[in-house]
Design a protein around this motif. Structure first.
Motif, mmCIF file in Angstrom:
data_model
loop_
_atom_site.group_PDB
_atom_site.id
_atom_site.type_symbol
_atom_site.label_atom_id
_atom_site.label_comp_id
_atom_site.label_asym_id
_atom_site.label_seq_id
_atom_site.Cartn_x
_atom_site.Cartn_y
_atom_site.Cartn_z
ATOM 1 N N LYS A 1 -3.505 98.676 -45.642
ATOM 2 C CA LYS A 1 -4.048 98.775 -44.280
ATOM 3 C C LYS A 1 -4.128 100.243 -43.858
ATOM 4 C CE LYS A 1 -4.208 94.307 -43.785
ATOM 5 N NZ LYS A 1 -3.303 93.556 -42.925
ATOM 6 N N PRO A 2 -5.227 100.656 -43.240
ATOM 7 C CA PRO A 2 -5.375 102.071 -42.871
ATOM 8 C C PRO A 2 -4.425 102.532 -41.765
ATOM 9 C CG PRO A 2 -7.229 100.783 -42.066
ATOM 10 C CD PRO A 2 -6.447 99.888 -42.961
ATOM 11 N N TYR A 3 -3.970 101.586 -40.916
ATOM 12 C CA TYR A 3 -3.059 101.942 -39.825
ATOM 13 C C TYR A 3 -1.821 101.049 -39.869
ATOM 14 C CZ TYR A 3 -7.258 104.225 -37.995
ATOM 15 O OH TYR A 3 -8.382 104.997 -37.859
ATOM 16 N N ASN B 1 -3.599 105.948 -43.595
ATOM 17 C CA ASN B 1 -3.767 106.017 -45.049
ATOM 18 C C ASN B 1 -4.246 107.386 -45.533
ATOM 19 O OD1 ASN B 1 -6.360 105.929 -44.076
ATOM 20 N ND2 ASN B 1 -6.984 104.135 -45.261
ATOM 21 N N ARG B 2 -4.288 108.349 -44.615
ATOM 22 C CA ARG B 2 -4.625 109.713 -45.029
ATOM 23 C C ARG B 2 -3.435 110.367 -45.727
ATOM 24 N NH1 ARG B 2 -7.694 111.814 -39.506
ATOM 25 N NH2 ARG B 2 -9.450 110.348 -39.613
ATOM 26 N N SER B 3 -2.259 109.789 -45.546
ATOM 27 C CA SER B 3 -1.056 110.286 -46.216
ATOM 28 C C SER B 3 -0.250 109.086 -46.718
ATOM 29 C CB SER B 3 -0.216 111.126 -45.245
ATOM 30 O OG SER B 3 0.150 110.346 -44.115
ATOM 31 N N GLU B 4 0.885 109.344 -47.344
ATOM 32 C CA GLU B 4 1.701 108.248 -47.868
ATOM 33 C C GLU B 4 2.253 107.390 -46.732
ATOM 34 O OE1 GLU B 4 4.635 110.347 -50.132
ATOM 35 O OE2 GLU B 4 3.459 110.259 -51.973
ATOM 36 N N GLN B 5 2.169 106.067 -46.903
ATOM 37 C CA GLN B 5 2.688 105.118 -45.915
ATOM 38 C C GLN B 5 3.910 104.418 -46.495
ATOM 39 O OE1 GLN B 5 -1.028 102.915 -45.708
ATOM 40 N NE2 GLN B 5 -1.280 103.502 -43.563
ATOM 41 N N PHE B 6 5.007 104.438 -45.747
ATOM 42 C CA PHE B 6 6.244 103.826 -46.219
ATOM 43 C C PHE B 6 6.725 102.741 -45.272
ATOM 44 C CE2 PHE B 6 6.294 107.888 -48.408
ATOM 45 C CZ PHE B 6 6.755 107.547 -49.678
ATOM 46 N N LEU B 7 7.154 101.615 -45.851
ATOM 47 C CA LEU B 7 7.794 100.540 -45.105
ATOM 48 C C LEU B 7 9.064 100.144 -45.832
ATOM 49 C CD1 LEU B 7 4.830 98.188 -44.085
ATOM 50 C CD2 LEU B 7 6.100 99.774 -42.630
#
Length: 258
Positions: A5-7, A133-139
Motif C-alpha cells: 500500500k502506498p500510504y 512507499n517512497r521510502s521503506e515502510q515498517f510494521l
C-alpha cells in the motif's frame, strides 16, 4: 493486508493498559449486555489499583473488549473507503491508496479513542505516523514494501545471526556451568524462528539448520559422557521440570566421582 500500500498510518496508544480504568471496563461490559453486578465483579477481577496490569492473562482480552466497538466501526468505515484496518494490541494501522481518506479515518480513530480517555503516543506519531512507499515502510519491525514482499530489518537479521553463531560456539565448548545459558539461547532462537515463520524469509532455513546443528553437538557430548537426556530435549524448561539444571547436576556428579 497492508502489503504494497502506498500510504500506511500507524498509531500507538500511550500507556495503554495503565490507562484502562475499572470504570471503563464496567461501562463496556454493561454496553455489551452484562448485568450491572456481573459487570462490576468482572471489572474488579480484571483490574488492579484502577488499571489493567500489563502482562496479566486477562490484559489482552480486556483491551479487545474495551476497543471492540472502535475496531468494528473503524473496520467498517475503512472497508467503505477502500482502506485496510488492523490492530495488534495497542498498535493501530490503516493503509490504502487514497491519502485524503486515510488522513480522515486516522483522525476519526484518534477522536474515538479520546472519548474513552485513551491517548495517542505523539512522539511515535511524529516519527512514523505516516509512511509512504517512497521510502521503506515498517510494521511491527517488518518491512512491507520490499520487492520480494516482506523483509526483516538488517539490524534484526544481524542480531539473530550473531545469536545463532554464539549458540553454535557455545555448544562446541559446552560445560556443566554453561548448559542453562545455552538452553536459554536455544529458546530465544526458537522464538525468532516462530517470528520469522510468518514471513517468506530465506534466513529461516539457515536458522533451523543452526539449531539442529547445535542440538547434535550437545547430544553427542552428553552421549560421550554417558549422561541420559529425556527424549533428547536437553533445553526443556518449564514450571514442572528443568532439564538443563538436571543435566548440569548429573554431569557435575559424574565429574566428582571420576
Amino acid at each position: 493486508m497492508h502489503l504494497g500500500k502506498p500510504y500506511i498510518w500507524s498509531r500507538d496508544i500511550k500507556d495503554c493498559f495503565p490507562s484502562i480504568s475499572k470504570r471503563l471496563i464496567n461501562r463496556k461490559l454493561i454496553a455489551l449486555g452484562f448485568r450491572p453486578d456481573v459487570a462490576l465483579l468482572l471489572s474488579r477481577l480484571g483490574s488492579y489499583h484502577d488499571s489493567v496490569p500489563q502482562g496479566s492473562p486477562l490484559s489482552s482480552d480486556i483491551l479487545n473488549l474495551v476497543l471492540w466497538d472502535i475496531d468494528q466501526k473503524a473496520a467498517s468505515r475503512c472497508g467503505y473507503h477502500k482502506l485496510s484496518y488492523s490492530r495488534f494490541a495497542d498498535d493501530i494501522v490503516v493503509s490504502g491508496y487514497n491519502k485524503s481518506s486515510g488522513d480522515k479515518e486516522i483522525r476519526r480513530i484518534e477522536e474515538d479513542l479520546d472519548k474513552i480517555d485513551l491517548k495517542i503516543n505523539h512522539s511515535k506519531r511524529r516519527k512514523n505516523g505516516l509512511q509512504t512507499n517512497r521510502s521503506e515502510q515498517f510494521l511491527h519491525g517488518i518491512q512491507v514494501n520490499s520487492k520480494k514482499g516482506t523483509k526483516i530489518p538488517k539490524k534484526l537479521s544481524r542480531k539473530v545471526n550473531h545469536l545463532a553463531d554464539s549458540f553454535i560456539h557455545g555448544c562446541k565448548r559446552i560445560q556443566p556451568s554453561s548448559i542453562e545459558s545455552l538452553a536459554s539461547k536455544r529458546r530465544q532462537l526458537v522464538g525468532y524462528l516462530h517470528y520469522l515463520n510468518q514471513f517468506d524469509i530465506k534466513s529461516l532455513k539457515h536458522l533451523k539448520t543452526k539449531i539442529k546443528q547445535g542440538d547434535e553437538i550437545v547430544l553427542r557430548c552428553f552421549k560421550k559422557n554417558r549422561i541420559s537426556v529425556h527424549k533428547n530435549k536437553w533445553w526443556i524448561e518449564n514450571p514442572f521440570r528443568s532439564e538443563p539444571k538436571r543435566l548440569k547436576i548429573q554431569w557435575i556428579r559424574k565429574l566428582v566421582v571420576s
